[in-house]
Write a protein that holds these residues in place. Sequence first.
Motif, PDB file in Angstrom:
ATOM      1  N   UNK A  39     -35.527   9.762   3.252  1.00 24.95           N
ATOM      2  CA  UNK A  39     -34.076   9.942   3.138  1.00 24.95           C
ATOM      3  C   UNK A  39     -33.444   8.569   2.966  1.00 24.95           C
ATOM      4  N   UNK A  40     -32.193   8.535   2.576  1.00 26.48           N
ATOM      5  CA  UNK A  40     -31.510   7.278   2.254  1.00 26.48           C
ATOM      6  C   UNK A  40     -31.370   6.349   3.454  1.00 26.48           C
ATOM      7  N   UNK A  41     -31.595   6.839   4.661  1.00 23.98           N
ATOM      8  CA  UNK A  41     -31.471   6.013   5.863  1.00 23.98           C
ATOM      9  C   UNK A  41     -32.814   5.574   6.427  1.00 23.98           C
ATOM     10  N   UNK A  42     -33.904   5.874   5.752  1.00 16.10           N
ATOM     11  CA  UNK A  42     -35.245   5.518   6.223  1.00 16.10           C
ATOM     12  C   UNK A  42     -35.726   4.286   5.459  1.00 16.10           C
ATOM     13  N   UNK A  43     -36.015   3.205   6.182  1.00 19.34           N
ATOM     14  CA  UNK A  43     -36.450   1.964   5.557  1.00 19.34           C
ATOM     15  C   UNK A  43     -37.692   1.409   6.235  1.00 19.34           C
ATOM     16  N   UNK A  44     -38.480   0.685   5.455  1.00 17.88           N
ATOM     17  CA  UNK A  44     -39.584  -0.130   5.962  1.00 17.88           C
ATOM     18  C   UNK A  44     -39.383  -1.537   5.406  1.00 17.88           C
ATOM     19  N   UNK A  45     -39.342  -2.522   6.301  1.00 15.85           N
ATOM     20  CA  UNK A  45     -39.233  -3.913   5.866  1.00 15.85           C
ATOM     21  C   UNK A  45     -40.577  -4.382   5.336  1.00 15.85           C
ATOM     22  N   UNK A  46     -40.530  -5.179   4.272  1.00 16.04           N
ATOM     23  CA  UNK A  46     -41.760  -5.718   3.685  1.00 16.04           C
ATOM     24  C   UNK A  46     -41.447  -7.059   3.054  1.00 16.04           C
ATOM     25  N   UNK A  47     -42.485  -7.749   2.624  1.00 16.83           N
ATOM     26  CA  UNK A  47     -42.303  -9.030   1.957  1.00 16.83           C
ATOM     27  C   UNK A  47     -43.366  -9.201   0.892  1.00 16.83           C
ATOM     28  N   UNK A  48     -43.079 -10.021  -0.117  1.00 16.12           N
ATOM     29  CA  UNK A  48     -44.066 -10.367  -1.137  1.00 16.12           C
ATOM     30  C   UNK A  48     -44.290 -11.877  -1.096  1.00 16.12           C
ATOM     31  N   UNK A  49     -45.530 -12.255  -1.382  1.00 14.43           N
ATOM     32  CA  UNK A  49     -45.957 -13.648  -1.250  1.00 14.43           C
ATOM     33  C   UNK A  49     -46.708 -14.076  -2.512  1.00 14.43           C
ATOM     34  N   UNK A  50     -46.729 -15.392  -2.732  1.00 10.26           N
ATOM     35  CA  UNK A  50     -47.449 -15.928  -3.881  1.00 10.26           C
ATOM     36  C   UNK A  50     -48.833 -16.444  -3.503  1.00 10.26           C
ATOM     37  N   UNK A  51     -49.190 -16.359  -2.225  1.00 11.26           N
ATOM     38  CA  UNK A  51     -50.490 -16.865  -1.778  1.00 11.26           C
ATOM     39  C   UNK A  51     -51.196 -15.846  -0.898  1.00 11.26           C
ATOM     40  N   UNK A  52     -52.513 -15.910  -0.877  1.00 10.34           N
ATOM     41  CA  UNK A  52     -53.285 -14.930  -0.107  1.00 10.34           C
ATOM     42  C   UNK A  52     -53.322 -15.231   1.387  1.00 10.34           C
ATOM     43  N   UNK A  53     -52.670 -16.307   1.823  1.00 13.11           N
ATOM     44  CA  UNK A  53     -52.508 -16.583   3.255  1.00 13.11           C
ATOM     45  C   UNK A  53     -51.217 -15.952   3.780  1.00 13.11           C
ATOM     46  N   UNK A  54     -50.443 -15.343   2.895  1.00 11.63           N
ATOM     47  CA  UNK A  54     -49.167 -14.712   3.240  1.00 11.63           C
ATOM     48  C   UNK A  54     -48.218 -15.708   3.914  1.00 11.63           C
ATOM     49  N   UNK A  55     -48.192 -16.931   3.395  1.00 10.71           N
ATOM     50  CA  UNK A  55     -47.353 -17.979   3.962  1.00 10.71           C
ATOM     51  C   UNK A  55     -46.176 -18.340   3.052  1.00 10.71           C
ATOM     52  N   UNK A  56     -46.334 -18.186   1.740  1.00 14.61           N
ATOM     53  CA  UNK A  56     -45.295 -18.584   0.785  1.00 14.61           C
ATOM     54  C   UNK A  56     -44.560 -17.354   0.263  1.00 14.61           C
ATOM     55  N   UNK A  57     -43.401 -17.056   0.863  1.00 20.83           N
ATOM     56  CA  UNK A  57     -42.597 -15.916   0.415  1.00 20.83           C
ATOM     57  C   UNK A  57     -42.151 -16.182  -1.015  1.00 20.83           C
ATOM     58  N   UNK A  58     -42.321 -15.176  -1.872  1.00 20.57           N
ATOM     59  CA  UNK A  58     -41.899 -15.295  -3.270  1.00 20.57           C
ATOM     60  C   UNK A  58     -40.418 -14.929  -3.307  1.00 20.57           C
ATOM     61  N   UNK A  77     -50.521 -14.040 -12.384  1.00 18.63           N
ATOM     62  CA  UNK A  77     -50.148 -14.598 -11.085  1.00 18.63           C
ATOM     63  C   UNK A  77     -50.248 -13.471 -10.070  1.00 18.63           C
ATOM     64  N   UNK A  78     -51.158 -13.582  -9.103  1.00 23.35           N
ATOM     65  CA  UNK A  78     -51.263 -12.525  -8.096  1.00 23.35           C
ATOM     66  C   UNK A  78     -49.996 -12.445  -7.233  1.00 23.35           C
ATOM     67  N   UNK A  79     -49.654 -11.242  -6.826  1.00 17.55           N
ATOM     68  CA  UNK A  79     -48.551 -11.009  -5.892  1.00 17.55           C
ATOM     69  C   UNK A  79     -49.155 -10.287  -4.693  1.00 17.55           C
ATOM     70  N   UNK A  80     -48.886 -10.813  -3.509  1.00 20.46           N
ATOM     71  CA  UNK A  80     -49.430 -10.235  -2.280  1.00 20.46           C
ATOM     72  C   UNK A  80     -48.289  -9.623  -1.490  1.00 20.46           C
ATOM     73  N   UNK A  81     -48.522  -8.465  -0.898  1.00 20.08           N
ATOM     74  CA  UNK A  81     -47.482  -7.787  -0.147  1.00 20.08           C
ATOM     75  C   UNK A  81     -47.904  -7.472   1.267  1.00 20.08           C
ATOM     76  N   UNK A  82     -46.899  -7.385   2.140  1.00 19.19           N
ATOM     77  CA  UNK A  82     -47.152  -7.079   3.543  1.00 19.19           C
ATOM     78  C   UNK A  82     -45.979  -6.276   4.095  1.00 19.19           C
ATOM     79  N   UNK A  83     -46.298  -5.229   4.834  1.00 17.81           N
ATOM     80  CA  UNK A  83     -45.279  -4.441   5.533  1.00 17.81           C
ATOM     81  C   UNK A  83     -45.220  -4.959   6.968  1.00 17.81           C
TER      82      UNK A  83
END
Length: 105
Positions: A39-58, A77-83
């Motif tokens: 539904x429009x009120x249900x969210x999950x926060x996530x982020x995308x990164x440019x490195x496989x250490x998940x340190x550099x937020x894109x 260019x790989x894109x890495x994601x994390x919830x």
Amino acid sequence: SVTTTCTVGSAGKVIIGHGLNAHEASTDALPVRRMVGPSADDYLNYQVYSDDDYAAVWTNAVASGVAYTASGSAQVMPVYGSVDAGQTSAVNGSYSDTLVVTVNY
């Protein structure tokens, strides 16, 4: 992944936008990305990164975008994601978002 094919020798930066469901506190330099759920009120926060250490937020800021120098051939260019962990109130179901990738040169 992001694949670009640009003129040999051209250089620039690749940035990724906040997404269609970004939090109102989201900025180009510090994106607060969210996927919308059943539904429009249900969210999950996530982020995308440019490195496989998940340190550099894109980000969506050209100054901190991912630099490239074109070879004339397709460059991947790989894109890495994390919830984010700990989102225990999330409703079961499918969540999605749409990101815009911009190549600046």
